[in-house]
Structures are given as C-alpha cells and as structure tokens.
Design a protein around this motif. Structure first.
Motif, PDB file in Angstrom:
ATOM      1  N   LYS A  61       0.822  -1.218   0.000  1.00 53.45           N
ATOM      2  CA  LYS A  61       0.000   0.000   0.000  1.00 53.45           C
ATOM      3  C   LYS A  61       0.852   1.262   0.000  1.00 53.45           C
ATOM      4  O   LYS A  61       0.417   2.310  -0.445  1.00 53.45           O
ATOM      5  CB  LYS A  61      -0.936   0.025   1.207  1.00 53.45           C
ATOM      6  N   LYS A  62       2.081   1.175   0.507  1.00 49.19           N
ATOM      7  CA  LYS A  62       2.957   2.349   0.592  1.00 49.19           C
ATOM      8  C   LYS A  62       3.737   2.587  -0.694  1.00 49.19           C
ATOM      9  O   LYS A  62       4.384   3.610  -0.844  1.00 49.19           O
ATOM     10  CB  LYS A  62       3.917   2.184   1.770  1.00 49.19           C
ATOM     11  N   SER A  63       3.690   1.641  -1.641  1.00 48.93           N
ATOM     12  CA  SER A  63       4.410   1.781  -2.903  1.00 48.93           C
ATOM     13  C   SER A  63       3.782   2.888  -3.743  1.00 48.93           C
ATOM     14  O   SER A  63       2.581   3.116  -3.693  1.00 48.93           O
ATOM     15  CB  SER A  63       4.365   0.468  -3.685  1.00 48.93           C
ATOM     16  N   LYS A  64       4.596   3.557  -4.532  1.00 49.54           N
ATOM     17  CA  LYS A  64       4.132   4.660  -5.366  1.00 49.54           C
ATOM     18  C   LYS A  64       4.490   4.404  -6.823  1.00 49.54           C
ATOM     19  O   LYS A  64       5.444   3.702  -7.125  1.00 49.54           O
ATOM     20  CB  LYS A  64       4.783   5.981  -4.927  1.00 49.54           C
ATOM     21  N   ILE A  65       3.710   4.975  -7.722  1.00 52.43           N
ATOM     22  CA  ILE A  65       4.019   4.954  -9.149  1.00 52.43           C
ATOM     23  C   ILE A  65       4.077   6.387  -9.653  1.00 52.43           C
ATOM     24  O   ILE A  65       3.558   7.299  -9.015  1.00 52.43           O
ATOM     25  CB  ILE A  65       2.996   4.140  -9.975  1.00 52.43           C
ATOM     26  N   TYR A  66       4.695   6.571 -10.799  1.00 52.47           N
ATOM     27  CA  TYR A  66       4.792   7.892 -11.409  1.00 52.47           C
ATOM     28  C   TYR A  66       3.443   8.257 -12.014  1.00 52.47           C
ATOM     29  O   TYR A  66       2.887   7.513 -12.816  1.00 52.47           O
ATOM     30  CB  TYR A  66       5.880   7.895 -12.485  1.00 52.47           C
ATOM     31  N   ASN A  67       2.914   9.395 -11.605  1.00 55.83           N
ATOM     32  CA  ASN A  67       1.646   9.886 -12.126  1.00 55.83           C
ATOM     33  C   ASN A  67       1.932  11.203 -12.840  1.00 55.83           C
ATOM     34  O   ASN A  67       2.176  12.222 -12.189  1.00 55.83           O
ATOM     35  CB  ASN A  67       0.645  10.090 -10.987  1.00 55.83           C
ATOM     36  N   PRO A  68       1.917  11.208 -14.170  1.00 55.31           N
ATOM     37  CA  PRO A  68       2.280  12.434 -14.898  1.00 55.31           C
ATOM     38  C   PRO A  68       1.362  13.618 -14.603  1.00 55.31           C
ATOM     39  O   PRO A  68       1.813  14.762 -14.597  1.00 55.31           O
ATOM     40  CB  PRO A  68       2.213  12.027 -16.369  1.00 55.31           C
ATOM     41  N   HIS A  69       0.090  13.368 -14.340  1.00 59.50           N
ATOM     42  CA  HIS A  69      -0.846  14.463 -14.035  1.00 59.50           C
ATOM     43  C   HIS A  69      -0.450  15.144 -12.714  1.00 59.50           C
ATOM     44  O   HIS A  69      -0.387  16.370 -12.631  1.00 59.50           O
ATOM     45  CB  HIS A  69      -2.273  13.920 -13.962  1.00 59.50           C
ATOM     46  N   THR A  70      -0.172  14.340 -11.704  1.00 58.76           N
ATOM     47  CA  THR A  70       0.248  14.882 -10.409  1.00 58.76           C
ATOM     48  C   THR A  70       1.576  15.621 -10.546  1.00 58.76           C
ATOM     49  O   THR A  70       1.751  16.709  -9.993  1.00 58.76           O
ATOM     50  CB  THR A  70       0.385  13.745  -9.378  1.00 58.76           C
ATOM     51  N   GLU A  71       2.494  15.037 -11.295  1.00 62.67           N
ATOM     52  CA  GLU A  71       3.808  15.669 -11.488  1.00 62.67           C
ATOM     53  C   GLU A  71       3.677  17.015 -12.200  1.00 62.67           C
ATOM     54  O   GLU A  71       4.324  17.988 -11.826  1.00 62.67           O
ATOM     55  CB  GLU A  71       4.725  14.731 -12.273  1.00 62.67           C
ATOM     56  N   LYS A  72       2.816  17.075 -13.206  1.00 60.03           N
ATOM     57  CA  LYS A  72       2.588  18.337 -13.923  1.00 60.03           C
ATOM     58  C   LYS A  72       2.076  19.401 -12.953  1.00 60.03           C
ATOM     59  O   LYS A  72       2.552  20.546 -12.974  1.00 60.03           O
ATOM     60  CB  LYS A  72       1.582  18.125 -15.048  1.00 60.03           C
ATOM     61  N   ASN A  73       1.127  19.043 -12.094  1.00 58.36           N
ATOM     62  CA  ASN A  73       0.584  20.005 -11.131  1.00 58.36           C
ATOM     63  C   ASN A  73       1.668  20.496 -10.169  1.00 58.36           C
ATOM     64  O   ASN A  73       1.713  21.684  -9.842  1.00 58.36           O
ATOM     65  CB  ASN A  73      -0.573  19.388 -10.355  1.00 58.36           C
ATOM     66  N   LYS A  74       2.531  19.610  -9.723  1.00 59.44           N
ATOM     67  CA  LYS A  74       3.624  19.999  -8.816  1.00 59.44           C
ATOM     68  C   LYS A  74       4.603  20.946  -9.507  1.00 59.44           C
ATOM     69  O   LYS A  74       5.062  21.919  -8.911  1.00 59.44           O
ATOM     70  CB  LYS A  74       4.369  18.763  -8.311  1.00 59.44           C
ATOM     71  N   ILE A  75       4.907  20.667 -10.776  1.00 56.98           N
ATOM     72  CA  ILE A  75       5.824  21.531 -11.535  1.00 56.98           C
ATOM     73  C   ILE A  75       5.221  22.918 -11.720  1.00 56.98           C
ATOM     74  O   ILE A  75       5.901  23.937 -11.512  1.00 56.98           O
ATOM     75  CB  ILE A  75       6.169  20.891 -12.897  1.00 56.98           C
ATOM     76  N   MET A  76       3.955  22.976 -12.088  1.00 56.46           N
ATOM     77  CA  MET A  76       3.305  24.277 -12.286  1.00 56.46           C
ATOM     78  C   MET A  76       3.240  25.061 -10.972  1.00 56.46           C
ATOM     79  O   MET A  76       3.415  26.277 -10.959  1.00 56.46           O
ATOM     80  CB  MET A  76       1.909  24.098 -12.882  1.00 56.46           C
TER      81      MET A  76
END
Length: 110
Positions: A61-76
């Motif tokens: 449950k603690k494992s993570k995957i790359y989410n491009p939508h979330t990453e885009k929001n963080k970059i902006m």
C-alpha cells in the motif's frame, strides 16, 4: 478503482487502463478496468482483482508509481512559487513554454 481508493493504494487511471504498483516487485503494473485482468511487464506477475484483494499488504500500500498528471501540477506550482518570489518575466516565459510543451505531448497521447 474503488478497491485502490478504499485501500489507499497509489494508482493512475487513463481510461480503460489502471496503473498501480505491482504487489510483487513494486514496479508499474497495468489493469484493464473492465476485465480487471492485470499484469506486470517487469516481473511477469499477473492476475485479476481477486488476487490483489487476497494478497493486499501494508508494505504494498505504501508503494508509489509515477503519475504524470500529479507531477505536472507539482511543476506548475513550483513555477508559480518561483515567479511570486522573483517577479521575473523570464520565469513567466519559461513556465509558459513548459506548459505549452506538456499540452503538446498530452494531445498526442491516445
């Protein structure tokens, strides 16, 4: 998707595919939302939602995957913070160009 949400398992949904961390190797696995058949190209694990339900663990449950939508929001958000602190026209130009580049690639995705 309800299973992933209720168990707080990281996932990324792009109709009809759900991407989530593989329960065996924690790399990205993919599931077809309609059939619930899933597989991991990294370790070869596969199954259906039933297998995931039967073997859910706290570590997984603690494992993570790359989410491009979330990453885009963080970059902006970072661009906004930097621009607010610098008032630089170059920062606004950079943000605009990166945003345009992202939109271009998003439009090319199936």
């Amino acid at each position: 998707m309800a299973y992933f949400k209720s168990n707080k398992i990281d996932y990324h949904y792009v109709k009809p595919i759900i991407k989530f961390p593989c329960m065996d190797c924690e790399e990205e696995a993919v599931m077809h939302a309609m059939t619930t058949n899933w597989s991991c190209s990294s370790c070869g694990a596969s199954g259906t939602i039933s297998k995931l339900i039967a073997t859910t663990s706290d570590t997984w449950k603690k494992s993570k995957i790359y989410n491009p939508h979330t990453e885009k929001n963080k970059i902006m958000k970072l661009f906004d913070d930097l621009q607010a602190n610098s008032n630089s026209k170059k920062m606004q130009t950079l943000k605009s160009r990166v945003s345009h580049l992202i939109e271009y690639y998003e439009s090319k995705m199936p």
